[in-house]
Design a protein around this motif. Structure first.
Motif, PDB file in Angstrom:
ATOM      1  N   PRO A   9     -55.664  30.637   9.076  1.00  0.00           N
ATOM      2  CA  PRO A   9     -55.394  30.759  10.518  1.00  0.00           C
ATOM      3  C   PRO A   9     -55.408  29.389  11.195  1.00  0.00           C
ATOM      4  N   SER A  10     -54.485  29.186  12.111  1.00  0.00           N
ATOM      5  CA  SER A  10     -54.409  27.918  12.837  1.00  0.00           C
ATOM      6  C   SER A  10     -54.624  28.152  14.325  1.00  0.00           C
ATOM      7  N   LEU A  11     -54.726  27.055  15.046  1.00  0.00           N
ATOM      8  CA  LEU A  11     -54.858  27.160  16.494  1.00  0.00           C
ATOM      9  C   LEU A  11     -53.595  27.778  17.095  1.00  0.00           C
ATOM     10  N   GLY A  12     -52.475  27.619  16.420  1.00  0.00           N
ATOM     11  CA  GLY A  12     -51.217  28.193  16.899  1.00  0.00           C
ATOM     12  C   GLY A  12     -51.229  29.705  16.950  1.00  0.00           C
ATOM     13  N   SER A  13     -52.033  30.336  16.092  1.00  0.00           N
ATOM     14  CA  SER A  13     -52.080  31.796  16.099  1.00  0.00           C
ATOM     15  C   SER A  13     -53.263  32.341  16.891  1.00  0.00           C
ATOM     16  N   LEU A  14     -54.193  31.474  17.258  1.00  0.00           N
ATOM     17  CA  LEU A  14     -55.363  31.924  18.011  1.00  0.00           C
ATOM     18  C   LEU A  14     -54.957  32.420  19.394  1.00  0.00           C
ATOM     19  N   HIS A  15     -54.200  31.625  20.101  1.00  0.00           N
ATOM     20  CA  HIS A  15     -53.605  31.993  21.391  1.00  0.00           C
ATOM     21  C   HIS A  15     -52.203  31.414  21.367  1.00  0.00           C
ATOM     22  N   GLN A  16     -51.221  32.185  21.648  1.00  0.00           N
ATOM     23  CA  GLN A  16     -49.840  31.699  21.587  1.00  0.00           C
ATOM     24  C   GLN A  16     -49.567  30.588  22.596  1.00  0.00           C
ATOM     25  N   ARG A  17     -50.445  30.423  23.568  1.00  0.00           N
ATOM     26  CA  ARG A  17     -50.220  29.400  24.600  1.00  0.00           C
ATOM     27  C   ARG A  17     -50.791  28.034  24.229  1.00  0.00           C
ATOM     28  N   HIS A  18     -51.537  27.959  23.124  1.00  0.00           N
ATOM     29  CA  HIS A  18     -52.088  26.666  22.722  1.00  0.00           C
ATOM     30  C   HIS A  18     -50.974  25.671  22.452  1.00  0.00           C
ATOM     31  N   ARG A  19     -51.229  24.433  22.834  1.00  0.00           N
ATOM     32  CA  ARG A  19     -50.335  23.356  22.445  1.00  0.00           C
ATOM     33  C   ARG A  19     -51.191  22.246  21.859  1.00  0.00           C
ATOM     34  N   PRO A  20     -50.652  21.487  20.923  1.00  0.00           N
ATOM     35  CA  PRO A  20     -51.444  20.403  20.334  1.00  0.00           C
ATOM     36  C   PRO A  20     -51.969  19.469  21.414  1.00  0.00           C
ATOM     37  N   HIS A  21     -53.235  19.095  21.282  1.00  0.00           N
ATOM     38  CA  HIS A  21     -53.872  18.308  22.332  1.00  0.00           C
ATOM     39  C   HIS A  21     -55.132  17.617  21.814  1.00  0.00           C
ATOM     40  N   LEU A  22     -55.629  16.704  22.631  1.00  0.00           N
ATOM     41  CA  LEU A  22     -56.956  16.108  22.457  1.00  0.00           C
ATOM     42  C   LEU A  22     -57.767  16.550  23.669  1.00  0.00           C
ATOM     43  N   SER A  23     -58.945  17.068  23.453  1.00  0.00           N
ATOM     44  CA  SER A  23     -59.793  17.491  24.573  1.00  0.00           C
ATOM     45  C   SER A  23     -60.704  16.350  24.988  1.00  0.00           C
ATOM     46  N   LEU A  24     -60.649  15.995  26.271  1.00  0.00           N
ATOM     47  CA  LEU A  24     -61.544  14.970  26.812  1.00  0.00           C
ATOM     48  C   LEU A  24     -62.868  15.562  27.256  1.00  0.00           C
ATOM     49  N   ALA A  25     -62.865  16.839  27.616  1.00  0.00           N
ATOM     50  CA  ALA A  25     -64.067  17.519  28.097  1.00  0.00           C
ATOM     51  C   ALA A  25     -63.887  19.013  27.862  1.00  0.00           C
ATOM     52  N   ALA A  26     -64.997  19.702  27.653  1.00  0.00           N
ATOM     53  CA  ALA A  26     -64.940  21.156  27.461  1.00  0.00           C
ATOM     54  C   ALA A  26     -66.239  21.785  27.941  1.00  0.00           C
ATOM     55  N   ALA A  27     -66.152  23.052  28.284  1.00  0.00           N
ATOM     56  CA  ALA A  27     -67.303  23.833  28.740  1.00  0.00           C
ATOM     57  C   ALA A  27     -66.911  25.310  28.664  1.00  0.00           C
ATOM     58  N   HIS A  28     -67.890  26.187  28.921  1.00  0.00           N
ATOM     59  CA  HIS A  28     -67.555  27.613  28.951  1.00  0.00           C
ATOM     60  C   HIS A  28     -66.547  27.904  30.055  1.00  0.00           C
ATOM     61  N   ARG A  29     -66.717  27.243  31.179  1.00  0.00           N
ATOM     62  CA  ARG A  29     -65.787  27.374  32.303  1.00  0.00           C
ATOM     63  C   ARG A  29     -65.647  26.014  32.964  1.00  0.00           C
ATOM     64  N   ILE A  30     -64.430  25.707  33.376  1.00  0.00           N
ATOM     65  CA  ILE A  30     -64.160  24.488  34.151  1.00  0.00           C
ATOM     66  C   ILE A  30     -63.267  24.884  35.311  1.00  0.00           C
ATOM     67  N   ASP A  31     -63.677  24.527  36.509  1.00  0.00           N
ATOM     68  CA  ASP A  31     -62.890  24.831  37.704  1.00  0.00           C
ATOM     69  C   ASP A  31     -61.725  23.838  37.799  1.00  0.00           C
ATOM     70  N   PRO A  32     -60.493  24.304  37.628  1.00  0.00           N
ATOM     71  CA  PRO A  32     -59.347  23.378  37.652  1.00  0.00           C
ATOM     72  C   PRO A  32     -59.212  22.621  38.975  1.00  0.00           C
ATOM     73  N   GLN A  33     -59.560  23.276  40.087  1.00  0.00           N
ATOM     74  CA  GLN A  33     -59.458  22.604  41.378  1.00  0.00           C
ATOM     75  C   GLN A  33     -60.490  21.475  41.485  1.00  0.00           C
ATOM     76  N   ALA A  34     -61.683  21.690  40.947  1.00  0.00           N
ATOM     77  CA  ALA A  34     -62.712  20.642  40.964  1.00  0.00           C
ATOM     78  C   ALA A  34     -62.282  19.459  40.100  1.00  0.00           C
ATOM     79  N   VAL A  35     -61.669  19.743  38.956  1.00  0.00           N
ATOM     80  CA  VAL A  35     -61.184  18.667  38.086  1.00  0.00           C
ATOM     81  C   VAL A  35     -60.068  17.903  38.785  1.00  0.00           C
ATOM     82  N   THR A  36     -59.128  18.634  39.387  1.00  0.00           N
ATOM     83  CA  THR A  36     -58.020  17.993  40.094  1.00  0.00           C
ATOM     84  C   THR A  36     -58.548  17.095  41.204  1.00  0.00           C
TER      85      THR A  36
END
Length: 169
Positions: free
Chosen positions: A30-57
């Protein structure tokens, strides 16, 4: 659930990683491509259980997140829990950019997991979150066939696929 501040890679690198995902899938890995069809190859700079996109913006307003960075993807690694990834060679430019992003996130009150903070972060492009133990060695060998890669960061965003969030920055 995981939310992340992601750096997106150029078209050629994205195509190569997606091809690797499909090659692994064809071998029953199994790959990340099949985990969620919306995944795209990336590097994560930060992660958490939840991140508020407006706060990040707001925290990163006016800061060119990832723009102009070029990275070398030169090795394969794994984290405990059967997570397989392509390793990004650490450079002072990449570490300085990561540090600057985290200074702004912290000032903006955005909480992230400690292991993504400067000094602890391992820059990587996740390939699979659940490689079966007997398949890890063949998966690593397959990944090595695609290396090295040179990638240019072409965009950034906050993604939380479990909550249908994909906010470009």
């Amino acid at each position: 659930m995981v939310a992340a501040l992601e750096l997106y890679l150029d078209v050629d690198t994205t195509r190569r990683v997606r091809t690797l995902w499909r090659a692994l899938e064809a071998e029953g890995i199994p790959s990340l491509g099949s985990l969620h069809q919306r995944h795209r190859p990336h590097l994560s700079l930060a992660a958490a259980h939840r991140i508020d996109p407006q706060a990040v913006t707001a925290a990163l307003d006016g800061f060119p997140v990832g723009r102009g960075l070029t990275v070398g993807i030169d090795f394969v690694g794994q984290f405990v829990g059967r997570v397989l990834w392509l390793g990004v060679t650490v450079t002072e430019e990449l570490l300085a950019h990561h540090r600057a992003v985290h200074e702004r996130l912290t000032a903006g009150g955005v909480e992230v997991w400690d292991h993504y903070r400067p000094g602890l972060w391992v820059p990587h492009c996740t390939i699979s979150m659940r490689v079966p133990n007997p398949m890890m060695a063949p998966a690593i060998r397959r990944c090595l066939e695609y290396l090295p890669m040179r990638a240019t960061v072409v965009g950034a965003g906050v993604a939380d696929h479990a909550n249908d969030i994909n906010q470009p920055l």
